[in-house]
Design an enzyme around this catalytic site. Structure first.
Site, PDB file in Angstrom:
ATOM      1  N   GLY A 384       0.756  -1.038  -0.136  1.00 26.34           N
ATOM      2  CA  GLY A 384       0.124  -0.082   0.041  1.00 26.34           C
ATOM      3  C   GLY A 384       0.809   1.183  -0.198  1.00 26.34           C
ATOM      4  N   VAL A 388      -0.188   4.461   5.297  1.00 21.33           N
ATOM      5  CA  VAL A 388      -1.621   3.727   5.593  1.00 21.33           C
ATOM      6  C   VAL A 388      -1.732   2.916   6.755  1.00 21.33           C
ATOM      7  CG1 VAL A 388      -2.381   3.899   3.165  1.00 21.33           C
ATOM      8  CG2 VAL A 388      -0.977   2.071   3.854  1.00 21.33           C
ATOM      9  N   LYS A 390       1.051   0.545   7.762  1.00 19.60           N
ATOM     10  CA  LYS A 390       1.639  -1.020   7.590  1.00 19.60           C
ATOM     11  C   LYS A 390       2.457  -1.329   8.551  1.00 19.60           C
ATOM     12  CE  LYS A 390       3.380  -0.050   3.561  1.00 19.60           C
ATOM     13  NZ  LYS A 390       2.821   1.526   3.416  1.00 19.60           N
ATOM     14  N   THR A 391       3.276  -0.606   8.899  1.00 20.30           N
ATOM     15  CA  THR A 391       4.156  -0.804  10.063  1.00 20.30           C
ATOM     16  C   THR A 391       3.564  -0.673  11.447  1.00 20.30           C
ATOM     17  OG1 THR A 391       5.952   0.557   9.016  1.00 20.30           O
ATOM     18  CG2 THR A 391       6.420  -0.139  11.127  1.00 20.30           C
ATOM     19  N   SER A 707      -3.378   1.706 -18.364  1.00 22.11           N
ATOM     20  CA  SER A 707      -4.804   2.346 -17.844  1.00 22.11           C
ATOM     21  C   SER A 707      -5.372   3.533 -18.606  1.00 22.11           C
ATOM     22  CB  SER A 707      -4.970   2.143 -16.456  1.00 22.11           C
ATOM     23  OG  SER A 707      -4.196   3.184 -16.051  1.00 22.11           O
ATOM     24  N   LYS A 750      -8.213   5.179  -7.432  1.00 18.68           N
ATOM     25  CA  LYS A 750      -8.556   5.894  -8.509  1.00 18.68           C
ATOM     26  C   LYS A 750      -9.968   6.539  -8.410  1.00 18.68           C
ATOM     27  CE  LYS A 750      -5.764   3.376 -11.969  1.00 18.68           C
ATOM     28  NZ  LYS A 750      -5.769   2.686 -13.174  1.00 18.68           N
TER      29      LYS A 750
END
Length: 835
Positions: A384, A388, A390-391, A707, A750
């Protein structure tokens, strides 16, 4: 009550002189009365002499009654083993029926205790009991002498018994010589059996069976069986004693040699008491440590080398450091897991908002451990954008499991020896960071976080990602060998958690070994909740403020998230809230205020002018401009793709620092529209007479990926047809030359970026329909999502029906000209879903 045979010598008080045994002139079967002595835990056999200690008043009275007769005869009968007397005297019913008639050979009195030496004469059987007070007295008869049925069998059994006795005597050197002579020189088998029964500790039941045997055959068989068992016990005791003695001899020998070595070193002036004490300390620690056999063997070998080396030797300190690492590692030490699923869920919810997929996976692992404690730990990879959580999520997992937490950053690591360690042949060698982390944790099942695994490098010193292939493989890491230790360490119980911002840089074999869990960016609503629950209270406490002294409204937090930060996570938001908290702390410290409430209108005073002006949905788009969506490490972004015709120009000009894949998408879009120009009402001569300039703003930022194919196609179709793209619509998807729309990734980021920009209509590939389930509910309710499978559906869904700037006229005979498309409605096969 008579006790067991007492071999304590004392001066005789009275002695009955008899040169040999005097047998009463009684015939077998003829009844007569005799005083009875109850024996406990022992049996008196005929033709044997034993000392007895008599202490109970009833038993002393029986002995004195026997001494009052001419023959000095006494009936000795054993108490049944299941009877527990305690302080009570034995009753007639407590005794066996068969006993031995004995002659008292000697008697001596010591206080209240009488010591006698009794010699058994014949076997007797109780017919009836005459009295119990003041002593036991019974009518008995002598049993017939033991007869021999099979002389040869008895002789063979006797010789086997004597052979086993010789083996037993060889293992018992403390037996007196007279006993050896009596046993080995015995000719009479019955006397030999009775003698063995009297000296062997067989137990009351076995001794009584031998006494009641009516034939020499049965008696010898019983003696042979009991002796064989005793011989096995003696042999086993001798073996144990020998092994123990050999261990003691070796220990004593080592001690003597060490003392001699110390004396020699002292004479030579090499007495290094400090080093010797250190070696002894290491030896004590090694003896106490719980090590696997292979590790203990290697450690003992190295310790012996250490003891032989002088302190000045180069290898001395290398070996000492090696042994310290071996002794400090948690080879078999584990922490106990918390298996309360409700408590684990509570801890995870306390530390992090949302992230339900990750929390569910941790609870699944806990449930598996609860059902199967020996299961292997999972290997997770959190992917990610930065910030956000993670750790911090790894720390929360360790707290929920009740395990130690260790973090190891892999960013910029280029040498695989940092993971595997250096061999001890190098100066300054040390274990790898995996082993060092386990040493710090102190247990072999910590939560070990491998941070920034996607930023590993490689050069001539090796490839660390290749070393991780073994570390993160559950089938191999149960015997991981660090180059420094060169001993197998079990890593299968370590809970590995890797973190990465992107999956692309991670090699495919390494990615295959991990369970990838995507942690996308947060929506505005999620950021608001995280700030209220975690960030504001934490910054309030860290900046010395008390609860209630600082309040920040929801509108202020939303303004901070949109205009003062640009990220998918919340790290910059927390830093900005910390800046506000410091300014509030200054006001309170100066006495200007006691409590401060920060609203959106106050943000400019605390933080200054807004730093970011994010892309917003444009109210009107000219022909040739389309709204696209892009994924970045910071989350999602909205970008505008602009195209314009170049009269007299040639080909396709692309600017905006686009990558090769994005440039190929632009060429594919132009080629598809050129090949299907008549279908979409485009004059084919426009592709020849006009060049096209395609530009994506924010040219300083590199852009790439397939994309954008759908957005580029919509922009070019708008340019060639003159129909503008709807300003409330953003799109993403990969295209092919056959007109298909393929799925893409990063949809949550997105779509959230488009939602933040005010766009409420999204075009997505039809095969991405399942991905919108991850969208937050607040965003999904406000969006209209249209799923498209072909480029024709994209053009009809994205472009307005009316022509804004009519293109040059079409050649006559075109199947679909511009005028016809001005009045046609939107095509039907468009799947529209209101999210």
């Amino acid at each position: 009550m008579a006790e067991n045979a007492d071999k304590t010598k004392a001066e005789p008080e009275a002695e009955i002189t008899a040169a040999e045994v005097v047998t009463p002139s009684l015939k077998p079967g003829e009844p007569f009365e005799v005083a009875v002595l109850a024996l406990q835990n022992t049996t008196l056999f005929p033709e044997t002499v034993v000392p007895l200690s008599v202490g109970r008043p009833r038993s002393v009275a029986a002995v004195e009654a026997a001494l009052g007769t001419e023959e000095k005869l006494l009936g000795c009968i054993t108490v049944r083993p299941e009877i527990t007397l305690g302080t009570q005297d034995a009753k007639a019913a407590d005794l066996y029926e068969v006993g031995t008639l004995a002659m008292i050979k000697r008697m001596e009195r010591l206080g209240d205790t009488v010591h006698i030496i009794a010699q058994g004469t014949d076997r007797i059987k109780v017919i009836s009991w005459k009295q119990e007070e003041p002593y036991l007295r019974a009518v008995v008869q002598m049993l017939p002498a033991v007869q021999t049925k099979d002389t040869e069998e008895v002789e063979a059994t006797k010789r086997n018994v004597q052979s086993m006795v010789q083996q037993a005597l060889a293992l018992l050197p403390g037996i007196p010589p007279e006993v050896r002579v009596a046993i080995l020189g015995s000719v009479e088998p019955v006397r030999l059996a009775y003698f063995l029964g009297s000296i062997l500790n067989l137990g009351v039941e076995q001794e009584q069976k031998m006494l009641e045997a009516d034939s020499a055959d049965e008696l010898l068989r019983l003696a042979h069986g009991y002796l064989a068992r005793e011989l096995e016990i003696i042999q086993l005791r001798s073996k144990i004693a020998t092994e123990a003695q050999s261990e003691m001899d070796k220990a004593q020998r080592d001690y003597v040699l060490r003392q001699q070595m110390k004396a020699i070193q002292k004479e030579l002036g090499e007495d290094e008491s400090g080093e010797q004490a250190e070696a002894e300390m290491l030896r004590e620690r090694l003896a106490k440590a719980d090590l696997p056999d292979e590790v203990r063997t290697e450690a003992e070998r190295e310790l012996k080398r250490l003891e032989k080396l002088p302190a000045a030797a180069p290898d001395y300190h290398v070996i000492r450091t090696y042994l310290e690492y071996v002794l400090e590692l948690p080879w078999r030490k584990s922490s106990e897991d918390k298996l309360d699923l409700n408590e684990a869920r509570k801890i995870l919810d306390e530390d992090h908002y949302g992230l339900e997929d990750v929390k569910e996976r941790i609870l699944e692992f806990l449930a598996v451990i609860k059902l199967r404690p020996d299961t292997k730990s999972p290997i997770l990879c959190f992917v990610g954008p930065p910030g956000v959580g993670k750790t911090s999520l790894g720390r929360s997992i360790a707290r929920a499991l009740g395990r130690q937490f260790e973090r190891m950053s892999l960013g910029g690591m280029r040498d695989e020896a940092e993971l595997r360690g250096h061999r001890r042949t190098y100066i300054g060698s040390m274990p790898g960071r995996i082993i060092q982390s386990l040493r710090r944790a102190g247990v072999n099942n910590p939560v070990l976080m491998l941070d920034e695994i996607d930023k590993l490098g490689n050069d001539y010193r090796g490839d660390p990602s290749s070393a991780l292939l073994e570390i993160l493989d559950p089938q191999q890491n149960n015997s991981f060998r660090d180059h420094y230790l060169d001993l197998p360490f079990d890593l299968s119980r370590v809970f590995f958690i890797a973190t990465a911002n992107q999956l692309g840089p991670i090699p495919a074999p390494l990615r295959d070994r991990m369970e990838v869990i995507s942690i996308p960016g947060y929506s505005d609503m999620e950021k608001l909740q995280i700030a209220k629950r975690y960030l504001i209270p934490r910054q309030t406490e860290e900046n010395g403020l008390k609860p209630g002294q600082l309040t920040i409204t929801d509108a202020a937090v939303e303004l901070i998230a949109t205009r003062y930060t640009r990220e998918a996570g919340v790290r910059q938001i927390e830093r900005t809230i910390g800046s506000i908290a410091r300014k509030v702390a200054l006001k309170i410290a100066q006495g200007e205020a006691e409590t401060v409430n920060v609203d959106a209108a106050d943000i400019h005073d605390y933080l200054g002018a807004p730093r970011f002006y994010p892309e917003q949905a444009r109210k009107e788009l000219p022909a040739g401009v389309a709204t696209g969506m892009a994924w970045t490490e910071m989350g999602g972004e909205v970008l505008f793709i602009e195209a314009t015709l170049l009269p007299g120009g040639r080909g396709l000009t692309i600017t905006g620092q686009l990558g090769e894949v994005m440039q190929e998408s632009a060429r594919a879009a132009q080629s598809y529209l050129w090949s299907h120009a008549n279908e979409f009402g485009i004059n084919p001569d426009m592709f020849k007479d006009y060049g096209v300039h395609l530009h994506v703003p924010a040219g300083a930022i590199p852009k790439d990926g397939p994309s954008a194919g759908v957005t580029i196609t919509a922009a070019l179709a708008s340019l060639y047809t003159g129909r503008r793209v709807r300003p409330d619509t953003a799109m993403t998807g990969e295209i092919t030359l056959s007109g298909l729309v393929f799925p893409v990734g990063g949809l949550k980021e997105k779509i959230l970026a488009a939602h933040r920009a005010g766009i409420r209509r999204i075009l997505l590939p039809a095969r991405n329909e399942a991905d919108i389930e991850d969208l937050p509910d607040d965003a999904r309710k406000e969006l209209q999502i249209v799923f498209v499978a072909r480029i024709s559906e994209v053009i009809d869904a994205a472009l307005e029906v009316l022509v804004a700037n009519p293109p040059p006229p079409l050649p006559s005979g075109s199947p679909r000209d511009a005028a016809s498309r001005q009045t046609e409605p939107t095509m039907e096969p468009i799947a529209v879903r209101q999210a």
